[in-house]
Design an enzyme around this catalytic site. Structure first.
Site, PDB file in Angstrom:
ATOM      1  N   SER A 161      24.675  53.036  48.358  1.00 53.73           N
ATOM      2  CA  SER A 161      24.986  54.138  47.443  1.00 53.73           C
ATOM      3  C   SER A 161      23.997  54.816  46.768  1.00 53.73           C
ATOM      4  O   SER A 161      24.112  55.946  46.259  1.00 53.73           O
ATOM      5  CB  SER A 161      26.113  53.973  46.780  1.00 53.73           C
ATOM      6  OG  SER A 161      25.700  53.277  45.513  1.00 53.73           O
ATOM      7  N   SER A 206      31.524  61.958  49.170  1.00 53.26           N
ATOM      8  CA  SER A 206      30.428  62.400  47.903  1.00 53.26           C
ATOM      9  C   SER A 206      30.224  63.565  47.802  1.00 53.26           C
ATOM     10  O   SER A 206      29.908  64.395  48.792  1.00 53.26           O
ATOM     11  CB  SER A 206      29.381  61.172  48.204  1.00 53.26           C
ATOM     12  OG  SER A 206      28.119  61.748  46.902  1.00 53.26           O
ATOM     13  N   GLU A 256      27.391  64.389  47.170  1.00 52.41           N
ATOM     14  CA  GLU A 256      25.978  64.436  47.904  1.00 52.41           C
ATOM     15  C   GLU A 256      26.192  65.284  49.201  1.00 52.41           C
ATOM     16  O   GLU A 256      25.025  65.909  49.575  1.00 52.41           O
ATOM     17  CB  GLU A 256      25.510  63.061  47.744  1.00 52.41           C
ATOM     18  CG  GLU A 256      24.155  62.927  48.330  1.00 52.41           C
ATOM     19  CD  GLU A 256      23.034  63.420  47.155  1.00 52.41           C
ATOM     20  OE1 GLU A 256      23.392  63.544  46.029  1.00 52.41           O
ATOM     21  OE2 GLU A 256      21.949  63.707  47.568  1.00 52.41           O
ATOM     22  N   TYR A 261      21.525  59.480  52.830  1.00 48.66           N
ATOM     23  CA  TYR A 261      22.722  59.217  52.235  1.00 48.66           C
ATOM     24  C   TYR A 261      23.828  60.325  52.433  1.00 48.66           C
ATOM     25  O   TYR A 261      24.989  59.907  53.040  1.00 48.66           O
ATOM     26  CB  TYR A 261      22.723  58.574  50.746  1.00 48.66           C
ATOM     27  CG  TYR A 261      23.871  58.467  50.233  1.00 48.66           C
ATOM     28  CD1 TYR A 261      24.747  57.296  50.093  1.00 48.66           C
ATOM     29  CD2 TYR A 261      24.414  59.661  49.310  1.00 48.66           C
ATOM     30  CE1 TYR A 261      25.717  57.233  49.409  1.00 48.66           C
ATOM     31  CE2 TYR A 261      25.805  59.340  48.729  1.00 48.66           C
ATOM     32  CZ  TYR A 261      26.268  58.186  48.586  1.00 48.66           C
ATOM     33  OH  TYR A 261      27.467  58.078  48.110  1.00 48.66           O
TER      34      TYR A 261
HETATM   35  P1  NAP Z   1      27.977  50.677  44.079  1.00 48.51           P
HETATM   36  O1  NAP Z   1      28.299  50.232  42.757  1.00 48.51           O
HETATM   37  O2  NAP Z   1      26.625  50.874  44.787  1.00 48.51           O
HETATM   38  O3  NAP Z   1      28.801  49.557  45.147  1.00 48.51           O
HETATM   39  C1  NAP Z   1      28.617  49.664  46.564  1.00 48.51           C
HETATM   40  C2  NAP Z   1      29.547  48.560  47.197  1.00 48.51           C
HETATM   41  O4  NAP Z   1      29.248  48.547  48.511  1.00 48.51           O
HETATM   42  C3  NAP Z   1      28.756  47.108  46.516  1.00 48.51           C
HETATM   43  O5  NAP Z   1      30.199  46.307  46.365  1.00 48.51           O
HETATM   44  C4  NAP Z   1      28.128  46.540  47.898  1.00 48.51           C
HETATM   45  O6  NAP Z   1      28.148  45.341  47.854  1.00 48.51           O
HETATM   46  C5  NAP Z   1      28.924  47.239  49.051  1.00 48.51           C
HETATM   47  N1  NAP Z   1      28.027  47.134  50.185  1.00 48.51           N
HETATM   48  C6  NAP Z   1      26.872  47.438  50.342  1.00 48.51           C
HETATM   49  N2  NAP Z   1      26.523  47.179  51.702  1.00 48.51           N
HETATM   50  C7  NAP Z   1      27.646  46.600  52.231  1.00 48.51           C
HETATM   51  C8  NAP Z   1      27.798  46.187  53.648  1.00 48.51           C
HETATM   52  N3  NAP Z   1      27.028  46.155  54.640  1.00 48.51           N
HETATM   53  N4  NAP Z   1      29.010  45.524  53.853  1.00 48.51           N
HETATM   54  C9  NAP Z   1      30.094  45.534  52.991  1.00 48.51           C
HETATM   55  N5  NAP Z   1      29.922  46.000  51.453  1.00 48.51           N
HETATM   56  C10 NAP Z   1      28.614  46.562  51.344  1.00 48.51           C
HETATM   57  O7  NAP Z   1      28.885  52.144  44.400  1.00 48.51           O
HETATM   58  P2  NAP Z   1      30.062  52.742  43.431  1.00 48.51           P
HETATM   59  O8  NAP Z   1      29.490  53.776  42.296  1.00 48.51           O
HETATM   60  O9  NAP Z   1      30.972  51.867  43.182  1.00 48.51           O
HETATM   61  O10 NAP Z   1      30.566  53.727  44.594  1.00 48.51           O
HETATM   62  C11 NAP Z   1      31.676  53.263  45.383  1.00 48.51           C
HETATM   63  C12 NAP Z   1      31.679  54.140  46.555  1.00 48.51           C
HETATM   64  O11 NAP Z   1      31.806  55.543  46.290  1.00 48.51           O
HETATM   65  C13 NAP Z   1      30.365  53.960  47.464  1.00 48.51           C
HETATM   66  O12 NAP Z   1      30.703  54.317  48.930  1.00 48.51           O
HETATM   67  C14 NAP Z   1      29.525  55.319  47.048  1.00 48.51           C
HETATM   68  O13 NAP Z   1      28.787  55.759  48.100  1.00 48.51           O
HETATM   69  C15 NAP Z   1      30.728  56.530  46.703  1.00 48.51           C
HETATM   70  N6  NAP Z   1      30.449  57.264  45.648  1.00 48.51           N
HETATM   71  C16 NAP Z   1      30.243  57.102  44.570  1.00 48.51           C
HETATM   72  C17 NAP Z   1      29.913  58.004  43.518  1.00 48.51           C
HETATM   73  C18 NAP Z   1      29.540  57.710  42.140  1.00 48.51           C
HETATM   74  O14 NAP Z   1      29.340  58.617  41.401  1.00 48.51           O
HETATM   75  N7  NAP Z   1      29.637  56.418  41.682  1.00 48.51           N
HETATM   76  C19 NAP Z   1      30.326  59.515  43.874  1.00 48.51           C
HETATM   77  C20 NAP Z   1      30.797  59.729  45.139  1.00 48.51           C
HETATM   78  C21 NAP Z   1      30.883  58.775  46.233  1.00 48.51           C
HETATM   79  P3  NAP Z   1      26.896  44.248  47.033  1.00 48.51           P
HETATM   80  O15 NAP Z   1      27.222  44.331  45.802  1.00 48.51           O
HETATM   81  O16 NAP Z   1      27.142  42.927  47.971  1.00 48.51           O
HETATM   82  O17 NAP Z   1      25.635  45.031  47.189  1.00 48.51           O
HETATM   83  O1  F7E Z   2      20.454  60.819  40.165  1.00 47.43           O
HETATM   84  C1  F7E Z   2      17.581  62.639  38.948  1.00 47.43           C
HETATM   85  C2  F7E Z   2      17.800  62.389  40.419  1.00 47.43           C
HETATM   86  O2  F7E Z   2      20.605  58.389  41.190  1.00 47.43           O
HETATM   87  C3  F7E Z   2      20.966  61.863  39.399  1.00 47.43           C
HETATM   88  C4  F7E Z   2      25.425  58.080  43.705  1.00 47.43           C
HETATM   89  O3  F7E Z   2      26.582  57.513  43.004  1.00 47.43           O
HETATM   90  O4  F7E Z   2      25.904  60.239  42.680  1.00 47.43           O
HETATM   91  C5  F7E Z   2      25.183  59.486  42.740  1.00 47.43           C
HETATM   92  O5  F7E Z   2      23.912  60.003  43.305  1.00 47.43           O
HETATM   93  C6  F7E Z   2      19.746  62.911  39.429  1.00 47.43           C
HETATM   94  C7  F7E Z   2      19.002  63.270  40.648  1.00 47.43           C
HETATM   95  O6  F7E Z   2      22.647  59.895  41.282  1.00 47.43           O
HETATM   96  C8  F7E Z   2      15.632  59.999  37.590  1.00 47.43           C
HETATM   97  O7  F7E Z   2      16.492  63.313  41.125  1.00 47.43           O
HETATM   98  C9  F7E Z   2      15.516  62.305  37.415  1.00 47.43           C
HETATM   99  O8  F7E Z   2      18.881  64.709  40.807  1.00 47.43           O
HETATM  100  O9  F7E Z   2      21.831  59.152  39.089  1.00 47.43           O
HETATM  101  P1  F7E Z   2      21.286  59.287  40.286  1.00 47.43           P
HETATM  102  P2  F7E Z   2      22.737  60.779  42.571  1.00 47.43           P
HETATM  103  O10 F7E Z   2      21.696  60.943  43.273  1.00 47.43           O
HETATM  104  O11 F7E Z   2      23.404  62.237  41.983  1.00 47.43           O
HETATM  105  C10 F7E Z   2      26.579  60.845  44.235  1.00 47.43           C
HETATM  106  C11 F7E Z   2      27.628  61.780  43.892  1.00 47.43           C
HETATM  107  C12 F7E Z   2      26.690  59.557  44.854  1.00 47.43           C
HETATM  108  O12 F7E Z   2      27.718  59.680  45.925  1.00 47.43           O
HETATM  109  C13 F7E Z   2      25.789  58.611  45.007  1.00 47.43           C
HETATM  110  O13 F7E Z   2      26.356  57.364  45.622  1.00 47.43           O
HETATM  111  O14 F7E Z   2      18.900  62.482  38.249  1.00 47.43           O
HETATM  112  N1  F7E Z   2      16.505  61.752  38.136  1.00 47.43           N
HETATM  113  N2  F7E Z   2      15.033  61.080  37.070  1.00 47.43           N
HETATM  114  C14 F7E Z   2      16.586  60.593  38.548  1.00 47.43           C
HETATM  115  N3  F7E Z   2      17.259  59.581  38.962  1.00 47.43           N
HETATM  116  C15 F7E Z   2      17.127  58.447  39.082  1.00 47.43           C
HETATM  117  N4  F7E Z   2      18.293  57.570  39.492  1.00 47.43           N
HETATM  118  N5  F7E Z   2      16.208  57.830  38.305  1.00 47.43           N
HETATM  119  C16 F7E Z   2      15.186  58.725  37.819  1.00 47.43           C
HETATM  120  O15 F7E Z   2      14.458  58.324  37.060  1.00 47.43           O
END
Ligand code: NAP
Ligand code: F7E
Length: 325
Positions: free
Chosen positions: A82, A127, A129, A151
């Site tokens: 993710s 997402s 994204e 991603y």
């Molecule tokens: P996260 O904390 O990164 O958790 C990802 C999970 O996926 C972990 O439990 C990880 O297990 C598991 N995983 C990774 N590789 C795998 C595999 N090969 N087989 C089975 N499980 C696997 O993500 P989150 O923030 O909770 O997000 C949950 C979901 O929503 C993800 O699909 C993410 O892409 C999506 N999403 C997140 C956001 C956000 O802002 N948080 C927004 C939109 C969508 P391990 O612990 O073993 O690595």
């Molecule tokens: O970055 C900027 C970076 O890594 C947010 C995932 O949960 O949300 C997440 O994706 C922004 C970006 O999240 C740093 O360039 C600047 O513009 O916290 P992030 P993300 O890329 O938005 C979406 C909805 C998902 O689905 C994904 O799984 O922050 N940024 N400086 C930085 N980001 C990081 N990580 N670290 C820096 O130092």
């Protein structure tokens, strides 16, 4: 008793969703990968009643076995690679897990349920994204997808495959297009948690500065505890559908730094933040802001935690954790 299978139960959302489903009276099963996953103690502490089953989204036979063992009425596919930045360096494995993993699970459900595949309700963690180079402001369910990272491309595949299984096989398969959601359980690689942890350490004199990338990107940040409720509500509807889940507010990384440093009494953070080009991405998503009116009208969902409250919650939790360490 309803039975739910959660992939990604060791992640931020998996823990909150497991807690919600347990409170709603479900028997909860979680898919856990690896032979000695370090997050198992955390899951056992948060979800003592959940049954953990071992498997991997890239291994369809393991998914079939886990489905047989749990016989779920609802499946939540939260498992993914993710971290967007990581996905450029590891595009192939991101595709295997985040894109093809969703297909493997949909196909395993179809094989497991046979003629009763509409009896197993499916949630796909899509997402914002996927909107990438946003073609509309705010973004809604009908906005053209223009992903900007491996991603985002992988999530777009899984989103369309979910719709395809709904249309092809009549599966109750819903896709939640969730905008960024955060919490004290957020992984430290994501920007909100990176900032809240660093700010807590700076407050306690344990760190001098933070190295950051692009401070101008804007995100629609909500609280993960609110967002998992939207996932559950989607699967309680008579018909499967796709929903944007967002707060409708957007803030830059600079705003995030303002609020986080303000929480520890620092008004001017310029001396504490260093630019480091290693945190820049090959292609950036500049502006995300979601229109969640469909989720509000059809699911009765709305966020309860605002941006300032969310950042304060995360900084306070990291101050507590730092003091205890
Ligand atoms: P996260 O904390 O990164 O958790 C990802 C999970 O996926 C972990 O439990 C990880 O297990 C598991 N995983 C990774 N590789 C795998 C595999 N090969 N087989 C089975 N499980 C696997 O993500 P989150 O923030 O909770 O997000 C949950 C979901 O929503 C993800 O699909 C993410 O892409 C999506 N999403 C997140 C956001 C956000 O802002 N948080 C927004 C939109 C969508 P391990 O612990 O073993 O690595
Ligand atoms: O970055 C900027 C970076 O890594 C947010 C995932 O949960 O949300 C997440 O994706 C922004 C970006 O999240 C740093 O360039 C600047 O513009 O916290 P992030 P993300 O890329 O938005 C979406 C909805 C998902 O689905 C994904 O799984 O922050 N940024 N400086 C930085 N980001 C990081 N990580 N670290 C820096 O130092």
């Amino acid at each position: 008793m309803k039975r739910a299978l959660i992939t990604g139960i060791t992640g931020q959302d998996g823990l909150y969703l497991g807690e919600l489903l347990t409170a709603e009276g479900y028997e909860v099963f979680g898919l856990v990968r690896g032979q000695n996953n370090p997050k198992i103690p955390l899951v056992r502490e948060a979800l003592p009643e959940a049954t953990l089953l071992f498997g991997d989204l890239t291994d369809t036979s393991s998914l079939l076995r886990v489905l047989e063992r749990s016989n779920p009425t609802e499946v939540y596919n939260l498992g993914a690679i993710s971290f967007v930045a990581y996905s450029w360096e590891n595009a192939s494995i991101t595709t295997d897990v985040t894109a093809k993993g969703a297909l493997n699970l949909l196909e395993a459900i179809r094989l497991h349920a046979g003629n009763n595949s509409d009896g197993v309700r499916f949630y796909q963690a899509s997402s914002s994204e996927m909107f990438g180079k946003a073609q509309e402001v705010p973004q809604r369910e009908t906005t053209l997808l223009w992903p900007r990272s491996p991603y985002g491309v992988a999530k777009s595949f899984a989103h369309h495959m979910t719709i395809n299984y709904r249309e092809s096989y009549g599966m109750h398969a819903s896709s939640g297009i969730l905008f960024n959601h955060e919490s004290p359980r957020r992984g430290p690689e994501f920007v909100t948690r990176k900032v809240s942890q660093a700010v807590a350490r700076i407050a306690l004199g344990r760190q001098d500065s933070i190295a950051m990338g692009n401070l101008d990107a804007k995100r629609d940040w909500g609280f993960a505890g609110d967002y998992v409720r939207a996932m559950w509500l989607m699967l309680q509807q008579p018909d499967a559908d796709d929903y944007v889940v967002a707060t409708g507010e957007t803030h830059s990384i600079r705003d995030l730094l303002d609020v986080a440093f303000e929480r520890i009494g620092i008004d001017d953070w310029s001396g504490y933040v260093r630019y480091d080009e290693r945190y820049e991405r090959p292609a950036e998503v500049d502006l995300l802001i979601g229109d969640a009116s469909k989720a509000r009208d059809k699911l009765g969902w709305q966020p309860t935690v605002g941006f300032r409250e969310l950042v304060a919650m995360m900084v306070d939790a990291d101050l507590d954790a730092e003091r205890a360490s």
